[in-house]
Design an enzyme around this catalytic site. Structure first.
Site, short mmCIF file in Angstrom:
data_model
loop_
_atom_site.label_atom_id
_atom_site.label_comp_id
_atom_site.label_asym_id
_atom_site.label_seq_id
_atom_site.Cartn_x
_atom_site.Cartn_y
_atom_site.Cartn_z
N ASP A 9 0.87 -1.17 0.00
CA ASP A 9 0.00 0.00 0.00
C ASP A 9 0.92 1.22 0.00
OD1 ASP A 9 -2.41 1.62 0.46
OD2 ASP A 9 -1.63 1.84 2.49
N ASP A 11 -0.21 5.19 0.92
CA ASP A 11 -0.49 6.16 1.98
C ASP A 11 -0.62 5.47 3.33
OD1 ASP A 11 -0.72 8.41 0.19
OD2 ASP A 11 -2.65 7.59 -0.43
N ASP A 168 -1.25 -0.86 6.11
CA ASP A 168 -1.32 -0.25 7.44
C ASP A 168 -2.71 -0.15 8.03
OD1 ASP A 168 -2.30 3.02 7.26
OD2 ASP A 168 -1.86 1.96 5.40
#
Length: 221
Positions: A9, A11, A168
């Site tokens: 991922d 961001d 995250d």
């Protein structure tokens, strides 16, 4: 046996983009005479793509999140974000981890809900674009994460073999679980849920740990 692909991922995982997104979001709100929002409020809107971000911005500013302003702000914010890139920073040791994984023979990919144009712009800005063999962004397919098709497409582009997904957030955890993909959870990003309540195979708080985690990964053949 070839090394597994590592798919990230963006961001909240590789980069802290919230300060940059916060800045362009408040510019969009400010030019329309809408109240500005604090960084932590906007940080909570990141991760599900620009349409979701803009809905949250409008709702937080007392506007109809699906009203006539939505398309206008989406288009303007995207154009602004492609060029106003200050405030996007790599997390500590993330660059070292990317280089170490690449040097160890892993193919690297990105699977992000950020649209492709700003994704490529920020990768160039941070000088990491050449490290990735595949970039699947929020407008690359008809669906976005947590729908697993983005991750499946990324795996196919990287050879269709073994792959570890690194993310995250709740969205990333759901994506990995639905896709049936091994998941490494970076704990210092944008998640709101306790680590133990999120699907993951392993959690880490420092990117210096990631190459070792990957090298010791146990695969069930």
């Amino acid at each position: 046996m070839s090394q597994p692909a590592i798919i990230f991922d963006l961001d909240g995982t590789l980069i802290d983009s919230a300060p940059a997104i916060h800045a362009v979001s408040n510019l969009e709100l400010g030019v329309r005479g809408l109240p500005l929002l604090p960084l932590e409020r906007v940080r909570g809107f990141v991760g599900r793509g620009v349409p979701h971000l803009v809905r949250c911005l409008l709702e937080a500013s007392g506007q109809d999140p699906d009203g006539p302003l939505h398309a206008e702000v989406c288009e303007s914010l995207l154009a602004r974000y492609e060029h106003q890139l200050e405030g996007n920073t790599l997390y500590p040791r993330a660059l070292d981890a990317l280089h170490a994984l690449k040097e160890a023979g892993h193919r690297l990919g990105l699977c992000t809900n950020k649209p492709l144009a700003p994704t490529r712009a920020v990768l160039e800005h941070l000088d990491i674009a050449p490290l990735f063999s595949s970039v699947i962004a929020g407008d690359s397919l008809a669906t976005r994460k947590p729908n697993p098709e983005m991750l499946h497409q990324s795996i196919r582009q990287l050879g269709g073999t073994r792959a570890i997904y690194v993310g995250d957030s709740e969205v990333d955890a759901e994506t990995a679980k639905t896709a049936g993909a091994p998941f490494a959870l970076y704990t210092e990003g944008y998640r709101k849920t306790d680590v133990h309540a999120l699907y993951h195979d392993v959690a880490f708080s420092n990117f210096a740990m990631l190459p070792g985690i990957v090298s010791r990964w146990h695969w069930h053949e």
